[in-house]
Scaffold this motif. Structure first.
Motif, PDB file in Angstrom:
ATOM      1  N   ARG A 250      -6.971  13.307   7.747  1.00  0.00           N
ATOM      2  CA  ARG A 250      -6.949  12.278   8.775  1.00  0.00           C
ATOM      3  C   ARG A 250      -6.321  12.825  10.055  1.00  0.00           C
ATOM      4  N   GLY A 251      -6.840  12.358  11.200  1.00  0.00           N
ATOM      5  CA  GLY A 251      -6.282  12.767  12.475  1.00  0.00           C
ATOM      6  C   GLY A 251      -6.484  11.699  13.528  1.00  0.00           C
ATOM      7  N   TYR A 252      -5.631  11.690  14.540  1.00  0.00           N
ATOM      8  CA  TYR A 252      -5.675  10.714  15.640  1.00  0.00           C
ATOM      9  C   TYR A 252      -6.469  11.349  16.773  1.00  0.00           C
ATOM     10  N   GLN A 253      -7.762  11.004  16.839  1.00  0.00           N
ATOM     11  CA  GLN A 253      -8.708  11.683  17.716  1.00  0.00           C
ATOM     12  C   GLN A 253      -8.919  10.913  19.020  1.00  0.00           C
TER      13      GLN A 253
ATOM     14  N   LYS B  67      -7.803  34.532  13.272  1.00  0.00           N
ATOM     15  CA  LYS B  67      -6.850  35.622  13.465  1.00  0.00           C
ATOM     16  C   LYS B  67      -5.770  35.207  14.461  1.00  0.00           C
ATOM     17  N   GLY B  68      -4.517  35.460  14.090  1.00  0.00           N
ATOM     18  CA  GLY B  68      -3.385  35.100  14.936  1.00  0.00           C
ATOM     19  C   GLY B  68      -2.901  33.684  14.758  1.00  0.00           C
ATOM     20  N   GLN B  69      -3.527  32.945  13.840  1.00  0.00           N
ATOM     21  CA  GLN B  69      -3.151  31.555  13.611  1.00  0.00           C
ATOM     22  C   GLN B  69      -2.659  31.335  12.182  1.00  0.00           C
ATOM     23  N   PHE B  70      -2.034  30.181  11.985  1.00  0.00           N
ATOM     24  CA  PHE B  70      -1.698  29.716  10.645  1.00  0.00           C
ATOM     25  C   PHE B  70      -2.032  28.233  10.565  1.00  0.00           C
ATOM     26  N   ARG B  71      -2.206  27.755   9.346  1.00  0.00           N
ATOM     27  CA  ARG B  71      -2.422  26.321   9.146  1.00  0.00           C
ATOM     28  C   ARG B  71      -1.132  25.695   8.625  1.00  0.00           C
ATOM     29  N   MET B  72      -0.796  24.562   9.196  1.00  0.00           N
ATOM     30  CA  MET B  72       0.414  23.840   8.798  1.00  0.00           C
ATOM     31  C   MET B  72       0.045  22.543   8.089  1.00  0.00           C
ATOM     32  N   LYS B  73       0.733  22.265   6.998  1.00  0.00           N
ATOM     33  CA  LYS B  73       0.756  20.914   6.439  1.00  0.00           C
ATOM     34  C   LYS B  73       1.789  20.157   7.263  1.00  0.00           C
ATOM     35  N   ILE B  74       1.307  19.244   8.097  1.00  0.00           N
ATOM     36  CA  ILE B  74       2.170  18.598   9.072  1.00  0.00           C
ATOM     37  C   ILE B  74       3.005  17.508   8.404  1.00  0.00           C
TER      38      ILE B  74
ATOM     39  N   ALA C  48      -4.553  14.395  19.394  1.00  0.00           N
ATOM     40  CA  ALA C  48      -3.330  14.353  20.193  1.00  0.00           C
ATOM     41  C   ALA C  48      -2.135  14.825  19.362  1.00  0.00           C
ATOM     42  N   GLY C  49      -1.005  14.952  20.032  1.00  0.00           N
ATOM     43  CA  GLY C  49       0.225  15.360  19.350  1.00  0.00           C
ATOM     44  C   GLY C  49       0.658  16.748  19.755  1.00  0.00           C
ATOM     45  N   MET C  50       1.745  16.857  20.538  1.00  0.00           N
ATOM     46  CA  MET C  50       2.123  18.125  21.150  1.00  0.00           C
ATOM     47  C   MET C  50       3.070  18.971  20.308  1.00  0.00           C
ATOM     48  N   GLU C  51       3.987  18.334  19.583  1.00  0.00           N
ATOM     49  CA  GLU C  51       4.997  19.129  18.861  1.00  0.00           C
ATOM     50  C   GLU C  51       5.103  18.641  17.424  1.00  0.00           C
ATOM     51  N   VAL C  52       5.127  19.614  16.504  1.00  0.00           N
ATOM     52  CA  VAL C  52       5.061  19.295  15.082  1.00  0.00           C
ATOM     53  C   VAL C  52       6.052  20.128  14.282  1.00  0.00           C
TER      54      VAL C  52
ATOM     55  N   GLU D 289      -2.943  15.370   9.456  1.00  0.00           N
ATOM     56  CA  GLU D 289      -2.295  15.816   8.221  1.00  0.00           C
ATOM     57  C   GLU D 289      -2.175  17.332   8.151  1.00  0.00           C
ATOM     58  N   TYR D 290      -3.095  18.040   8.823  1.00  0.00           N
ATOM     59  CA  TYR D 290      -3.056  19.503   8.905  1.00  0.00           C
ATOM     60  C   TYR D 290      -3.439  19.922  10.321  1.00  0.00           C
ATOM     61  N   GLY D 291      -2.985  21.121  10.722  1.00  0.00           N
ATOM     62  CA  GLY D 291      -3.376  21.665  12.011  1.00  0.00           C
ATOM     63  C   GLY D 291      -3.222  23.167  12.024  1.00  0.00           C
TER      64      GLY D 291
END
Length: 319
Positions: A2-5, A25-32, A59-63, A94-96
Motif C-alpha cells: 500500500r502507498g499514498y499516491q 544498483k546503489g539502492q536498497f529497499r526498506m520495510k518502512i 508522498a513522504g520525505m523522511e522515513v 509499506e516499502y520503498g
C-alpha cells in the motif's frame, strides 16, 4: 504493498495498492516502519514545492525502518539494519527504495517514530543556526512557530548553543510545549504584539522564521543592528517581503536556508550536522516531540493537522 499516491495536484491523493519496488544498483529497499510528515508534503501535493516530483508519485520525505533488500553491486548496508533516510518522496508506503548513500544508521535507543521525526526538523534547525547564522552563546534567538515541527527543534538547539530563546506560538498549550523545550521567554501570537515584546526583551540577534507573513514583519522590526534573519518556510501562506532600505540602515542579513539543497551540492554540511545531532541525542540532550502517530489510512488527517496548525512537534505515519 500500500502507498499514498499523488495523481493530480488538484485532487486528493489516495492510499492504493502498488507493485513492490525492486532496488537498482546503489539502492536498497526498506520495510518502512515510520514516516514523518512535513509542511513540504502539503506543498508537493499542490505542486508548489521547489522539488515537487513528476506525477504520479508516493508522498513522504523522511522515513525510518529496516533494510529489506539490497540492489545489485551495492555495498554499505546489510539486511536487517535499522536506518533512517531523507528520500524526498516515497515514504508513505509499506516499502520503498532509496539511495544507499543517504541511509543513516540509528542509535539502538532511538525508536523508528523518533527517527522519522528527526532528520529534517533537527537538521534544518542545526544547519540554520550553526552553519548559516553562526549563533553565539549569549545572543537572543527569536523562534516563530515555536511549537511546530522545525520551530520546536530550533528552541531546543538554540538553548543547547547557549542562546537566550524567545519562543512565539499561538495559545497557551503550544507555548507550554516550547517552554518544556527550553524557551526562556514566551510570546502568544494570538494576543501579544511580537514587536513590542521582543523589543522589551532587548531585541533579537537571530530570527528563525518558518511562518512568514505578519510575524516576519514584526520580527524584522524587532531585530537588533547586525541581526541575522532566517526564512525557513512560509506556513502562513504569505512569503515575506524584505525591505532592503531597512536592511541597509540596520546592517541586517537575511539568510536563506534549504536543508535538502545541501544534499545535492555540499552533502558534508548535512552529514556533519547529523553526526553532531545523533551524538546529542545519544547524550540525552535532544528529545524529539511527536504529538500524533497515525496509520497509513489516516494520512489525510495527518496532513490536515499540519495545514490547520493543530499539531505540535511532528506528526508521524506508521504503515
Amino acid at each position: 504493498m500500500r502507498g499514498y499516491q499523488v495523481y493530480s495536484h488538484s485532487e486528493r491523493p489516495k492510499v492504493v495498492d502498488l507493485p513492490l519496488p525492486e532496488p537498482s544498483k546503489g539502492q536498497f529497499r526498506m520495510k518502512i516502519c515510520a514516516c514523518g510528515l512535513n509542511f513540504a508534503d502539503l506543498l508537493m501535493q499542490r505542486g508548489t514545492y521547489q522539488d515537487t516530483p513528476e506525477l504520479p508519485f508516493v508522498a513522504g520525505m523522511e522515513v525510518a525502518g529496516v533494510v529489506d533488500a539490497i540492489g545489485p553491486d551495492t555495498s554499505g548496508l546489510n539486511i536487517g539494519d535499522r536506518v533512517a533516510v531523507f528520500g524526498g518522496q516515497g515514504g508513505l508506503a509499506e516499502y520503498g527504495c532509496f539511495e544507499t548513500d543517504r541511509a543513516v544508521g540509528l542509535p539502538d535507543s532511538m525508536s523508528f517514530e523518533e527517527a522519522a521525526a528527526f532528520q529534517i526538523a533537527y537538521g534544518t534547525s542545526h544547519v540554520a543556526l550553526d552553519y548559516r547564522a553562526r549563533l553565539q552563546p549569549g545572543e537572543t534567538l527569536l523562534v516563530l512557530g515555536a511549537a511546530g515541527g522545525v520551530g520546536l527543534t530550533a528552541v531546543e538547539i538554540g538553548k543547547l548553543m547557549g542562546a537566550k530563546v524567545i519562543a512565539c506560538a499561538r495559545g497557551a498549550e503550544k507555548l507550554s510545549v516550547a517552554k518544556a523545550a527550553g524557551a526562556d521567554h514566551l510570546i502568544d501570537a494570538k494576543t501579544e504584539d511580537i514587536r513590542d515584546v521582543v523589543r522589551s526583551l532587548g531585541g533579537a540577534d537571530v530570527v528563525y522564521d518558518p511562518v512568514g507573513g505578519e510575524q516576519w514583519d514584526a520580527a524584522f522590526r524587532a531585530s537588533n543592528p547586525d541581526a541575522r534573519l532566517l526564512p525557513i518556510g512560509f506556513a502562513s501562506g504569505d512569503v515575506p517581503k524584505i525591505p532592503a532600505n531597512h536592511m541597509l540602515v540596520k546592517n541586517l542579513t537575511v539568510i536563506g536556508v534549504y536543508w535538502g539543497g545541501y544534499l545535492k551540492y555540499k552533502p558534508s554540511v548535512v552529514t556533519d550536522s547529523l553526526k553532531t545531532l545523533f551524538d546529542w541525542y545519544e547524550a540525552g540532550k535532544l528529545k524529539p516531540h511527536v504529538s500524533h502517530t497515525l496509520p497509513l489510512e489516516d494520512v489525510a488527517e495527518g496532513m490536515e493537522l499540519l495545514r490547520s496548525r493543530k499539531s505540535t512537534g511532528k506528526v508521524v505515519i506508521v504503515p
